[in-house]
Design an enzyme around this catalytic site. Sequence first.
Site, mmCIF file in Angstrom:
data_model
loop_
_atom_site.group_PDB
_atom_site.id
_atom_site.type_symbol
_atom_site.label_atom_id
_atom_site.label_comp_id
_atom_site.label_asym_id
_atom_site.label_seq_id
_atom_site.Cartn_x
_atom_site.Cartn_y
_atom_site.Cartn_z
ATOM 1 N N GLY A 1 0.822 -1.198 0.000
ATOM 2 C CA GLY A 1 0.000 0.000 0.000
ATOM 3 C C GLY A 1 0.857 1.250 0.000
ATOM 4 O O GLY A 1 1.979 1.246 0.512
ATOM 5 N N SER A 2 0.338 2.337 -0.572
ATOM 6 C CA SER A 2 1.027 3.626 -0.477
ATOM 7 C C SER A 2 0.816 4.208 0.921
ATOM 8 O O SER A 2 0.000 3.712 1.700
ATOM 9 C CB SER A 2 0.495 4.588 -1.538
ATOM 10 O OG SER A 2 0.865 4.152 -2.825
ATOM 11 N N GLY A 3 1.574 5.252 1.233
ATOM 12 C CA GLY A 3 1.474 5.880 2.543
ATOM 13 C C GLY A 3 2.648 5.561 3.445
ATOM 14 O O GLY A 3 2.716 6.049 4.574
ATOM 15 N N HIS A 4 3.578 4.714 2.933
ATOM 16 C CA HIS A 4 4.750 4.333 3.727
ATOM 17 C C HIS A 4 6.038 4.901 3.139
ATOM 18 O O HIS A 4 7.127 4.410 3.439
ATOM 19 C CB HIS A 4 4.868 2.805 3.791
ATOM 20 C CG HIS A 4 3.651 2.120 4.295
ATOM 21 N ND1 HIS A 4 3.124 2.371 5.538
ATOM 22 C CD2 HIS A 4 2.828 1.207 3.721
ATOM 23 C CE1 HIS A 4 2.035 1.623 5.719
ATOM 24 N NE2 HIS A 4 1.830 0.920 4.635
ATOM 25 N N LYS B 1 5.616 -7.960 2.323
ATOM 26 C CA LYS B 1 5.329 -7.724 3.742
ATOM 27 C C LYS B 1 4.115 -8.565 4.134
ATOM 28 O O LYS B 1 3.161 -8.693 3.351
ATOM 29 C CB LYS B 1 5.038 -6.236 4.004
ATOM 30 C CG LYS B 1 6.217 -5.320 3.664
ATOM 31 C CD LYS B 1 6.137 -3.945 4.331
ATOM 32 C CE LYS B 1 4.913 -3.135 3.990
ATOM 33 N NZ LYS B 1 4.706 -2.896 2.550
ATOM 34 N N ASP C 1 -1.555 -8.404 0.547
ATOM 35 C CA ASP C 1 -0.275 -8.461 -0.170
ATOM 36 C C ASP C 1 0.120 -9.901 -0.462
ATOM 37 O O ASP C 1 0.576 -10.226 -1.561
ATOM 38 C CB ASP C 1 0.839 -7.791 0.658
ATOM 39 C CG ASP C 1 0.600 -6.301 0.861
ATOM 40 O OD1 ASP C 1 -0.385 -5.958 1.534
ATOM 41 O OD2 ASP C 1 1.391 -5.488 0.354
ATOM 42 N N HIS D 1 -0.144 0.708 9.852
ATOM 43 C CA HIS D 1 -1.382 1.323 9.378
ATOM 44 C C HIS D 1 -2.190 1.848 10.552
ATOM 45 O O HIS D 1 -3.380 2.137 10.426
ATOM 46 C CB HIS D 1 -2.231 0.316 8.606
ATOM 47 C CG HIS D 1 -1.464 -0.465 7.607
ATOM 48 N ND1 HIS D 1 -0.879 -1.676 7.907
ATOM 49 C CD2 HIS D 1 -1.140 -0.187 6.331
ATOM 50 C CE1 HIS D 1 -0.245 -2.123 6.818
ATOM 51 N NE2 HIS D 1 -0.383 -1.238 5.862
#
Lengths: 330, 330
Positions: B53-56, B104, B109, B218
Amino acid sequence: MKMLINVPETVVPDALRGMAAAHPELTVDVERRVIVRRDAPVAGKVGLVSGGGSGHEPLHGGFVGPGMLDAACPGEIFTSPVPDQMVRAAAAVDSGAGVLFIVKNYTGDVLNFNMAAELAEDEGIQVASVLVNDDVAVTDSLYTAGRRGTGATLFVEKIAGAAAEQGAPLERVEAIARRVNEASRSFGVALAACTTPAKGSPTFDLPAGELELGVGIHGEPGRERRAMMTSGEIADFAVQAVLEDLRPGGPVLVLVNGAGGTPLLELYGFNAEVHRALRERGVPVARTLVGNYVTSLDMAGATVTLCLVDDEMLRLYDAPVQTPGLRWGR
Amino acid sequence: MKMLINVPETVVPDALRGMAAAHPELTVDVERRVIVRRDAPVAGKVGLVSGGGSGHEPLHGGFVGPGMLDAACPGEIFTSPVPDQMVRAAAAVDSGAGVLFIVKNYTGDVLNFNMAAELAEDEGIQVASVLVNDDVAVTDSLYTAGRRGTGATLFVEKIAGAAAEQGAPLERVEAIARRVNEASRSFGVALAACTTPAKGSPTFDLPAGELELGVGIHGEPGRERRAMMTSGEIADFAVQAVLEDLRPGGPVLVLVNGAGGTPLLELYGFNAEVHRALRERGVPVARTLVGNYVTSLDMAGATVTLCLVDDEMLRLYDAPVQTPGLRWGR
């Protein structure tokens, strides 16, 4: 406001202990608050010294290393370091080739670096100084007479640092540092205020749904407050403000700098809009740097810095640099 | 909550456009959401592919480049990328030497990378996968069966990336990636929740004066909430939690990773306490990395990751890397 600290009084020395632990390539004097590259003084090399209030990390301590600064003096949070730190730093990095002080234009920093230059010269160290004053948002501000020094500091330290690393003499390093500052302009916005450890609450009040256009790196007031804008609108405003003061006839370096609290994901999206705004105005981009380099603790927002580069400046910008905060290789 | 964005729906493609503008050394397919090093496929080299996911950020796209990943697939915010992205990435980087997926441990995922591995093998690409599951805080969580994957991802990508860059065959790169994961453990804390663009308000509720011990990347719940602790107390808790699961007989790599919203000044102060906590427990430190590498948007907090290294792993960790988010030279 919760912070990852012990007590507000020890935030700066605690961070210096942490830098010392992480970076054996630096000599960190925690008590006297001077960060020096371990191999200083480098024979025949001009020494570059900068410093300023803490809270803007990685600036300046994170820019100490081969190809950039020889030493940095961190003050208390948002407070100028004292002349004694600067003199110690100068003495630690002077190889006999002289020392350049890189000073952001805030009244305390200017006074203290001036005094330090006199003291260092009394000790037989040749000192030149360059003032960084790139922020077009306002003339005169909370801590400043004239324009404030912000993102251009990175370009001055990188490019002058490369010149010094390559053996340029003091007057040449000083001249190029001055040229980089004169070719650079910045404009920043804040979406949310920062919180200093000592105060424990936001340093200024920014209502929900508003942003501060032209904010300073300590949260000083800018030009105006407006209802919240999109990333594209902010990019247009910032780029326009910079270009009204800087008329590029060639390519620019772009720094899209985060204030600290804005996610990198958003900074990259903002960079897309800055590039669009530049393209629409016919300004070609030579290099782009996106990230948190000149921060304001946890302030949310970003600064756009443009530097009009010639071939020599670009070659020096591209030269290798090995510091905790900025590094690229051959 | 104000954000430096256009509209929530375009945050990920906007960021990819910004990455493309800043990094000409990468090929960024904004529409199909794949980031590839420009010189891929590199003849004879195993291709390393990761994603999530994006945001990391900078994880994973910021770790694409020589010495680390060959490609990354960013999903929507905190959402797994889809198999189609992973298959495209594998095809783009496969030189015939095969591809390693670094995954991960989050249910989405894992499912999608498994499906992508089957699809890629149908296309004649040899694929191996390694699962990263270093977070000791909890077993099973909001998005996970088993332990979550967090900071160790950086060590796996760096060390396996160096092995691949040096020409190691697929089974060898896979084995070392697995070894790094098995030698790594993490523990994170949150002082304040993050805000996703889609939601526009904090993703979880963390009362004033409390912190979340063992938080996920998250914002998933951790072990417990407590009244706010000092940096030193948090370091003791995190280091103790990691060492109860990992018994070092030699030196460790240390990652003191910011969640995104915590100033670098505080992260360095926290690093001083992590080093003290390790020293008191007799654990020697080989290398330390401090900064925002595996972030959770604007969450305030930090993660401690330890990796028990042998000589080979340390040599690969020290090998050159040239990516937007992590770079060091020869």
